[in-house]
Design a protein around this motif. Structure first.
Motif, short mmCIF file in Angstrom:
data_model
loop_
_atom_site.label_atom_id
_atom_site.label_comp_id
_atom_site.label_asym_id
_atom_site.label_seq_id
_atom_site.Cartn_x
_atom_site.Cartn_y
_atom_site.Cartn_z
N SER A 47 -23.37 96.60 59.21
CA SER A 47 -22.57 97.92 58.60
C SER A 47 -22.62 96.72 56.99
CB SER A 47 -21.53 98.21 59.00
OG SER A 47 -20.54 97.57 59.46
N SER A 48 -22.68 95.33 57.66
CA SER A 48 -21.89 94.30 57.26
C SER A 48 -22.93 93.76 56.18
CB SER A 48 -21.55 93.64 58.08
OG SER A 48 -22.26 92.77 58.13
N ILE A 49 -24.88 93.95 56.55
CA ILE A 49 -25.75 94.09 56.61
C ILE A 49 -25.43 95.03 54.82
CG2 ILE A 49 -28.00 94.09 56.72
CD1 ILE A 49 -28.11 92.85 59.05
N TRP A 50 -25.92 96.36 55.68
CA TRP A 50 -25.51 97.50 54.89
C TRP A 50 -24.43 98.06 53.89
CZ3 TRP A 50 -29.43 99.05 59.61
CH2 TRP A 50 -30.32 98.93 59.21
N SER A 51 -24.11 96.99 53.35
CA SER A 51 -22.52 97.24 52.99
C SER A 51 -22.73 98.36 51.84
CB SER A 51 -21.76 96.25 52.63
OG SER A 51 -22.07 95.88 51.59
N PHE A 52 -23.50 98.89 51.68
CA PHE A 52 -23.18 100.67 50.99
C PHE A 52 -23.03 101.89 52.06
CE2 PHE A 52 -27.57 101.19 52.61
CZ PHE A 52 -28.05 99.84 52.46
N MET A 53 -23.92 100.88 52.89
CA MET A 53 -23.03 101.91 53.39
C MET A 53 -21.69 102.74 54.04
SD MET A 53 -25.81 103.03 56.28
CE MET A 53 -27.52 102.58 56.11
N SER A 54 -21.06 101.53 54.48
CA SER A 54 -19.43 102.60 54.19
C SER A 54 -18.64 102.35 53.48
CB SER A 54 -19.19 100.85 54.36
OG SER A 54 -18.96 99.88 53.76
N ASP A 55 -19.85 102.27 52.44
CA ASP A 55 -19.04 102.32 51.05
C ASP A 55 -19.13 104.16 50.10
OD1 ASP A 55 -20.17 99.31 49.41
OD2 ASP A 55 -18.13 99.97 50.18
N SER A 56 -20.19 104.18 50.34
CA SER A 56 -20.65 105.67 50.11
C SER A 56 -18.87 106.89 50.45
CB SER A 56 -21.98 106.14 50.39
OG SER A 56 -22.12 106.22 52.18
N ASP A 57 -19.45 107.78 50.22
CA ASP A 57 -18.67 109.60 50.09
C ASP A 57 -17.59 109.61 50.40
OD1 ASP A 57 -21.89 111.16 49.53
OD2 ASP A 57 -20.64 111.01 48.04
N ASN A 58 -16.40 109.10 50.03
CA ASN A 58 -15.82 108.34 50.79
C ASN A 58 -14.67 109.68 50.40
OD1 ASN A 58 -15.64 106.92 52.99
ND2 ASN A 58 -14.82 105.33 51.58
N LYS A 59 -15.19 110.60 49.04
CA LYS A 59 -14.08 111.71 48.63
C LYS A 59 -14.70 112.42 48.63
CE LYS A 59 -14.36 108.26 44.94
NZ LYS A 59 -13.94 108.02 43.58
N ASN A 60 -16.30 112.61 48.88
CA ASN A 60 -17.10 114.26 49.36
C ASN A 60 -16.23 114.37 50.80
OD1 ASN A 60 -17.06 113.93 46.17
ND2 ASN A 60 -19.34 113.54 46.89
N GLY A 61 -16.60 113.52 51.60
CA GLY A 61 -16.79 114.09 52.52
C GLY A 61 -18.44 113.00 52.92
N GLN A 62 -18.22 113.35 54.51
CA GLN A 62 -19.87 112.40 54.65
C GLN A 62 -21.07 113.59 54.27
OE1 GLN A 62 -20.05 109.19 55.73
NE2 GLN A 62 -18.26 109.03 56.52
N ASP A 63 -22.03 112.93 53.89
CA ASP A 63 -22.80 113.29 54.14
C ASP A 63 -23.52 113.00 55.16
OD1 ASP A 63 -24.11 112.95 51.19
OD2 ASP A 63 -25.08 111.39 50.56
N SER A 64 -24.11 114.36 55.45
CA SER A 64 -25.29 114.55 56.76
C SER A 64 -25.88 113.26 56.92
CB SER A 64 -26.28 115.48 57.17
OG SER A 64 -27.89 114.76 56.23
N ALA A 65 -26.52 112.41 56.03
CA ALA A 65 -27.63 111.35 56.28
C ALA A 65 -26.24 110.21 56.80
CB ALA A 65 -28.62 111.00 55.05
#
Lengths: 71, 372
Positions: free
Chosen positions: B104-122
Motif C-alpha cells: 500500500s505504500s508503494i501504491w499510495s494512491f489506493m489509500s487516498d481514493s474515495d474516502n468521502k464517497n465510500g469505497q469503490d468496489s474495485a
C-alpha cells in the motif's frame, strides 16, 4: 562461436548464482545462471517456473547456446 | 489468462509477473514468489483495470484507474481533448515478498481514493485482497486504518498455507522425476545422434571402395542395365530383411530413413540407379544387422585383384578416375552460381580487378556509358 578448443584462450566460467558451483544453464525468464541441481530445485517449484525456457551453456566459453532443455 | 489468477483460477488477478508471464492474485503471488531466491527477484506490476488482460503502466489520477498502454491510449488520446489532459503517474514494479503495508505504500494512491464517497468496489476488493497472511511469520496483517471499512482481517490458519506449500512440494518432487528423466533423455538423444553421425559417415567413406571393387567404374556410368542390377541384387537378397529389399529403390531409401547415405546416393542416382542400389544395400547392411555382415563382407573383399592398397592398384584407380572425368570435361564458359554472377556484374573495378566499395575505381558497370 567458439569451436570447443580451449587451448588458446582462458574463458571465465560463470558460477551458479545459488550455490556458486559451475553453471551449466541459463534461464532467460529468471535472468540467472544455474547449475543443474539448482535448476531442478528452482524450476520444479510450480508450474509457472516449469514453463521457463532454459538454455545450455557452452562448456568452453560459457555463453548461452541455442540448445534448450527439452522437458 | 487475464481476469482470473493463472494459478488458482478462482480469484481475480491483481498483479502481473513479467518473468513468469503470468497474472496472479495477491495470495498466489506471495506463495509463488516466496518459494526460492530466484523467484523473489521477479518484478511484478499491477494489472490494467479496464481490460484486465495486460499489465498496467500508468495510473490516471482523475479516473483512478490503472491502465495498460492500449487502454491509456484509447481513453486519453483520440478526439477527447478533455480526457487528454488527465494527469497520469507511472506505476512502479515491485519484487520480493512485500507485506500488505509495504504494497500500500508503494501504491499510495489506493489509500487516498474515495474516502468521502465510500469505497469503490474495485478499491474495496483490492484492499480486501491485500490483507493476506504472511506464511512465514504467521501474523495477521491489518490494512492501514486510513480506510474506513477496510478493517478486513482474514485469518487463514497455518495448516492451510502449509498445505498449499505441501501440495506444491509434492508436485515438485514428482516433477523432479520427470525433469530428471527428461534431462537424461535429452542428453542421451544428443549422444545417440552423434554416434549415428560417425557411424554413417564411416560407412560413407567405405562406399567408393566398394563401388570400384565390385562392379568397376564403368557400371556407374553405363546404361541402366536392369540385368546387371538384378545380378547384384539377387546376390544380396538372400539374407535381406524384407524392409531392405531391392524390389524398388524407394524401399531401400525408406527403410533407413534416418541415414544420410541414401541422400548421398541420390545425387548419383541420375547416372546409374540400379547398380547403386545394389551397393547401397551393402552399406545399409552394416547398419541394419550384424548377422547380415557375414553374408555381405565376403563378396566385398574376396577379390584381391581389385584391392587398392598396392601401388599398381592405386595407380590403376587413379587412371580410371581420370579417364572417367575426362569424359565430362567442359571448356566452355560456365557459371556455377548465378547469384555470384549477378553480384560480380555490378561490382566496381580497377584495372579489371574488384575493389572494395569505398575505394577508387576506374570502371563502374552500373554507370551508363554511351558509345556511338
Amino acid at each position: 562461436m567458439c569451436k570447443g578448443t580451449n587451448h588458446q584462450h582462458y574463458y571465465p566460467t560463470t558460477s551458479c548464482e545459488l550455490c556458486k558451483s559451475n553453471a551449466s544453464l541459463y534461464c532467460q525468464a529468471d535472468d540467472a545462471f544455474l547449475c543443474r541441481k539448482c535448476d531442478k530445485y528452482v524450476h520444479s517449484a510450480n508450474f509457472l517456473a516449469r514453463r521457463h525456457v532454459r538454455c545450455m551453456l557452452c562448456a568452453t566459453c560459457s555463453r548461452p547456446t541455442h540448445t534448450s532443455l527439452s522437458c | 489468462m487475464g481476469y482470473n489468477c493463472d494459478y488458482c483460477r478462482e480469484a481475480r488477478s491483481m498483479v502481473y509477473c513479467r518473468s513468469d508471464e503470468a497474472y496472479l492474485c495477491l495470495s498466489c503471488d506471495r506463495n509463488i514468489h516466496s518459494a526460492n531466491a530466484l523467484s523473489k527477484r521477479h518484478s511484478r506490476t499491477l494489472v490494467c483495470d479496464k481490460c484486465n488482460s495486460q499489465p498496467a503502466v500508468v495510473r490516471c489520477v482523475q479516473e483512478k484507474l490503472s491502465l495498460c498502454q492500449n487502454c491509456d491510449w484509447e481513453s486519453h488520446s483520440g478526439s477527447n481533448s478533455a480526457s487528454g489532459s488527465h494527469s497520469r503517474q507511472t506505476l512502479n514494479c515491485y519484487s520480493g515478498c512485500p507485506s500488505a503495508v509495504e504494497l500500500s505504500s508503494i501504491w499510495s494512491f489506493m489509500s487516498d481514493s474515495d474516502n468521502k464517497n465510500g469505497q469503490d468496489s474495485a478499491c474495496e476488493q483490492e484492499m480486501g485482497l491485500m490483507s493476506i497472511t504472511d506464511n512465514k511469520s504467521g501474523q495477521d496483517l491489518l490494512v492501514p486504518a486510513e480506510n474506513n471499512d477496510a478493517q478486513n482481517v482474514i485469518q487463514q490458519p497455518d495448516p492451510n498455507d502449509s498445505f498449499t506449500f505441501k501440495t506444491s512440494g509434492t508436485k515438485g518432487s514428482e516433477q523432479y522425476m520427470d525433469v530428471a528423466f527428461c534431462d537424461d533423455f535429452s542428453m542421451d538423444e544428443v549422444d545417440l545422434s552423434i554416434e549415428k553421425y560417425e557411424v554413417l559417415f564411416g560407412v560413407g567413406n567405405n562406399d567408393p571402395e566398394n563401388l570400384f571393387a565390385q562392379d568397376g567404374i564403368d557400371s556407374l556410368f553405363g546404361p541402366m542395365d536392369t540385368s546387371v542390377a538384378k545380378e547384384s541384387s539377387t546376390g544380396y537378397e538372400n539374407g535381406f530383411q524384407p524392409a531392405c529389399s531391392n524390389a524398388a529403390s524407394g524401399d531401400s531409401l525408406r527403410s533407413c530413413k534416418t541415414e544420410p547415405n541414401p541422400c548421398y546416393r541420390t545425387q548419383l542416382s541420375n547416372i546409374s540407379f540400379s547398380s547403386l542400389t545394389g551397393d547401397s544395400n551393402a552399406g545399409d547392411y552394416q547398419d541394419c544387422g550384424a548377422s547380415s555382415i557375414l553374408l555381405r563382407g565376403e563378396p566385398t573383399w574376396s577379390t584381391p585383384a581389385h584391392d587398392s592398397t598396392t601401388s599398381s592398384g592405386i595407380r590403376n584407380d587413379a587412371v580410371l578416375r581420370y579417364k572417367e572425368k575426362k569424359k565430362t570435361r567442359k571448356f566452355e564458359k560456365t557459371v556455377r552460381y548465378a547469384t555470384r554472377k549477378a553480384r560480380a556484374d555490378v561490382r566496381k573495378r580497377v584495372k579489371g580487378r574488384f575493389v572494395k566499395a569505398g575505394d577508387a575505381y576506374d570502371y563502374d558497370p552500373m554507370s551508363q556509358t554511351r558509345s556511338y
